[in-house]
Scaffold this motif. Structure first.
Motif, PDB file in Angstrom:
ATOM      1  N   ILE A   8       0.823  -1.207   0.000  1.00 15.75           N
ATOM      2  CA  ILE A   8       0.000   0.000   0.000  1.00 15.75           C
ATOM      3  C   ILE A   8       0.858   1.258   0.000  1.00 15.75           C
ATOM      4  O   ILE A   8       1.837   1.367   0.746  1.00 15.75           O
ATOM      5  N   LEU A   9       0.458   2.206  -0.852  1.00 14.58           N
ATOM      6  CA  LEU A   9       0.973   3.571  -0.801  1.00 14.58           C
ATOM      7  C   LEU A   9      -0.178   4.457  -0.359  1.00 14.58           C
ATOM      8  O   LEU A   9      -1.217   4.518  -1.022  1.00 14.58           O
ATOM      9  N   TYR A  10       0.012   5.156   0.760  1.00 13.90           N
ATOM     10  CA  TYR A  10      -1.029   6.045   1.294  1.00 13.90           C
ATOM     11  C   TYR A  10      -0.581   7.492   1.146  1.00 13.90           C
ATOM     12  O   TYR A  10       0.492   7.875   1.625  1.00 13.90           O
ATOM     13  N   LEU A  11      -1.403   8.297   0.492  1.00 11.72           N
ATOM     14  CA  LEU A  11      -1.138   9.723   0.333  1.00 11.72           C
ATOM     15  C   LEU A  11      -2.241  10.518   1.003  1.00 11.72           C
ATOM     16  O   LEU A  11      -3.418  10.136   0.973  1.00 11.72           O
ATOM     17  N   TYR A  12      -1.853  11.652   1.588  1.00  5.52           N
ATOM     18  CA  TYR A  12      -2.835  12.548   2.205  1.00  5.52           C
ATOM     19  C   TYR A  12      -2.514  13.974   1.781  1.00  5.52           C
ATOM     20  O   TYR A  12      -1.340  14.377   1.761  1.00  5.52           O
ATOM     21  N   GLY A  13      -3.543  14.733   1.461  1.00  6.81           N
ATOM     22  CA  GLY A  13      -3.335  16.127   1.144  1.00  6.81           C
ATOM     23  C   GLY A  13      -4.467  16.682   0.292  1.00  6.81           C
ATOM     24  O   GLY A  13      -5.496  16.040   0.089  1.00  6.81           O
ATOM     25  N   ALA A  14      -4.252  17.900  -0.191  1.00  8.37           N
ATOM     26  CA  ALA A  14      -5.225  18.562  -1.061  1.00  8.37           C
ATOM     27  C   ALA A  14      -4.952  18.177  -2.516  1.00  8.37           C
ATOM     28  O   ALA A  14      -3.789  18.094  -2.927  1.00  8.37           O
ATOM     29  N   TYR A  15      -6.022  17.960  -3.271  1.00  3.95           N
ATOM     30  CA  TYR A  15      -5.902  17.615  -4.692  1.00  3.95           C
ATOM     31  C   TYR A  15      -7.013  18.288  -5.477  1.00  3.95           C
ATOM     32  O   TYR A  15      -8.116  18.500  -4.956  1.00  3.95           O
ATOM     33  N   LYS A  16      -6.706  18.586  -6.729  1.00  2.83           N
ATOM     34  CA  LYS A  16      -7.747  18.996  -7.665  1.00  2.83           C
ATOM     35  C   LYS A  16      -8.361  17.740  -8.280  1.00  2.83           C
ATOM     36  O   LYS A  16      -7.678  16.729  -8.426  1.00  2.83           O
ATOM     37  N   LEU A  17      -9.627  17.818  -8.643  1.00  2.26           N
ATOM     38  CA  LEU A  17     -10.304  16.732  -9.344  1.00  2.26           C
ATOM     39  C   LEU A  17     -10.693  17.241 -10.721  1.00  2.26           C
ATOM     40  O   LEU A  17     -11.374  18.268 -10.849  1.00  2.26           O
ATOM     41  N   ASN A  18     -10.226  16.548 -11.753  1.00  6.72           N
ATOM     42  CA  ASN A  18     -10.479  16.976 -13.129  1.00  6.72           C
ATOM     43  C   ASN A  18     -10.051  18.429 -13.348  1.00  6.72           C
ATOM     44  O   ASN A  18     -10.765  19.221 -13.965  1.00  6.72           O
ATOM     45  N   ASN A  19      -8.889  18.741 -12.766  1.00  4.30           N
ATOM     46  CA  ASN A  19      -8.282  20.074 -12.894  1.00  4.30           C
ATOM     47  C   ASN A  19      -9.096  21.184 -12.233  1.00  4.30           C
ATOM     48  O   ASN A  19      -8.865  22.365 -12.503  1.00  4.30           O
ATOM     49  N   GLN A  20     -10.022  20.807 -11.355  1.00  7.18           N
ATOM     50  CA  GLN A  20     -10.830  21.801 -10.648  1.00  7.18           C
ATOM     51  C   GLN A  20     -10.581  21.690  -9.146  1.00  7.18           C
ATOM     52  O   GLN A  20     -10.559  20.592  -8.591  1.00  7.18           O
ATOM     53  N   HIS A  21     -10.403  22.852  -8.502  1.00  8.03           N
ATOM     54  CA  HIS A  21     -10.260  22.845  -7.050  1.00  8.03           C
ATOM     55  C   HIS A  21     -11.575  22.407  -6.406  1.00  8.03           C
ATOM     56  O   HIS A  21     -12.663  22.698  -6.912  1.00  8.03           O
ATOM     57  N   THR A  22     -11.472  21.725  -5.282  1.00  8.06           N
ATOM     58  CA  THR A  22     -12.671  21.218  -4.610  1.00  8.06           C
ATOM     59  C   THR A  22     -13.257  22.220  -3.622  1.00  8.06           C
ATOM     60  O   THR A  22     -14.343  21.999  -3.092  1.00  8.06           O
ATOM     61  N   ALA A  23     -12.540  23.316  -3.373  1.00  7.15           N
ATOM     62  CA  ALA A  23     -13.030  24.343  -2.446  1.00  7.15           C
ATOM     63  C   ALA A  23     -12.261  25.638  -2.683  1.00  7.15           C
ATOM     64  O   ALA A  23     -11.098  25.603  -3.077  1.00  7.15           O
TER      65      ALA A  23
END
Length: 206
Positions: free
Chosen positions: A134-149
């Motif tokens: 398992i590789l576990y990542l945590y953090g902020a990400y864009k989805l489909n090049n769009q910010h989520t907030a």
């Protein structure tokens, strides 16, 4: 020497719940934490996985010193001395081949680092992890090049103002690199403060 990151107090319990759900306590494989930062996550998480060695690491000498200081104050039998690791160095993972690592954890690094750090992390994870590792990542990400907030968009702007090579990454781009190294995105879990837990598993894809 000890450094403090306020965010660790807020995110460590939600992250721990996810880690408990994906890491079996009877798993004999060890845990590598990449970019451990202050070391506060290490001392909090390690006692919950006594069957495994918890191996913290960082590429910053000040962070290494902080990890050591926290470890001295909160000793734990399975928490190892931190390693100096820079995932942007080629073949950074070769010296870890004998550690029997089955889980790699990387919290809040990919956006506060050049894109090459993501590439290096994925290459190393693909090489070190066994099948089903398992590789576990945590953090902020864009989805489909769009910010989520809106707060993530502001955060992205702040990061890029600090260093143009930094920034909130597009999840699909991260996933594409992971797939190149036989790491498949198994779960995407929404977390507090508009972050995500991403769980990649080593598979036979490709």
């Amino acid at each position: 020497m000890k450094k403090h990151a306020p965010a660790t107090i807020n995110n460590r319990k939600p992250i721990l719940e996810v880690l408990k759900s994906i890491i079996a306590n009877n798993d004999t494989g060890n845990i590598l934490e990449v970019a451990s930062g202050t070391g506060e996550h290490s001392i909090f998480f390690a006692p919950h996985f006594p069957q495994q060695k918890w191996i913290p690491s960082d590429q910053n000498p000040e962070s290494i010193a902080s990890i050591k200081a926290w470890r001295e104050e909160y000793p734990c039998a399975n928490l190892q001395s931190p390693l100096m690791i820079d995932v942007m160095e080629s073949d950074w993972y070769l010296s870890l081949k004998t550690e029997k690592i089955s889980t790699i954890i990387c919290i809040n690094m990919i956006h506060i680092a050049p894109w090459e750090a993501c590439l290096g992390l994925m290459e190393g994870a693909g090489d070190l992890l066994p099948l089903n590792g398992i590789l576990y990542l945590y953090g902020a990400y864009k989805l489909n090049n769009q910010h989520t907030a809106p707060s993530n968009e502001e955060f992205d702007y702040y990061l890029r103002s600090q260093n143009p090579a930094w920034g909130v990454r597009n999840l699909e781009d991260v996933e594409k690199v992971a797939n190149k190294y036989q790491l498949e995105l198994e779960q995407k879990i929404a977390m507090p403060a508009n972050n995500f837990s991403l769980i990649f598993r080593k598979t036979n894809i490709n």
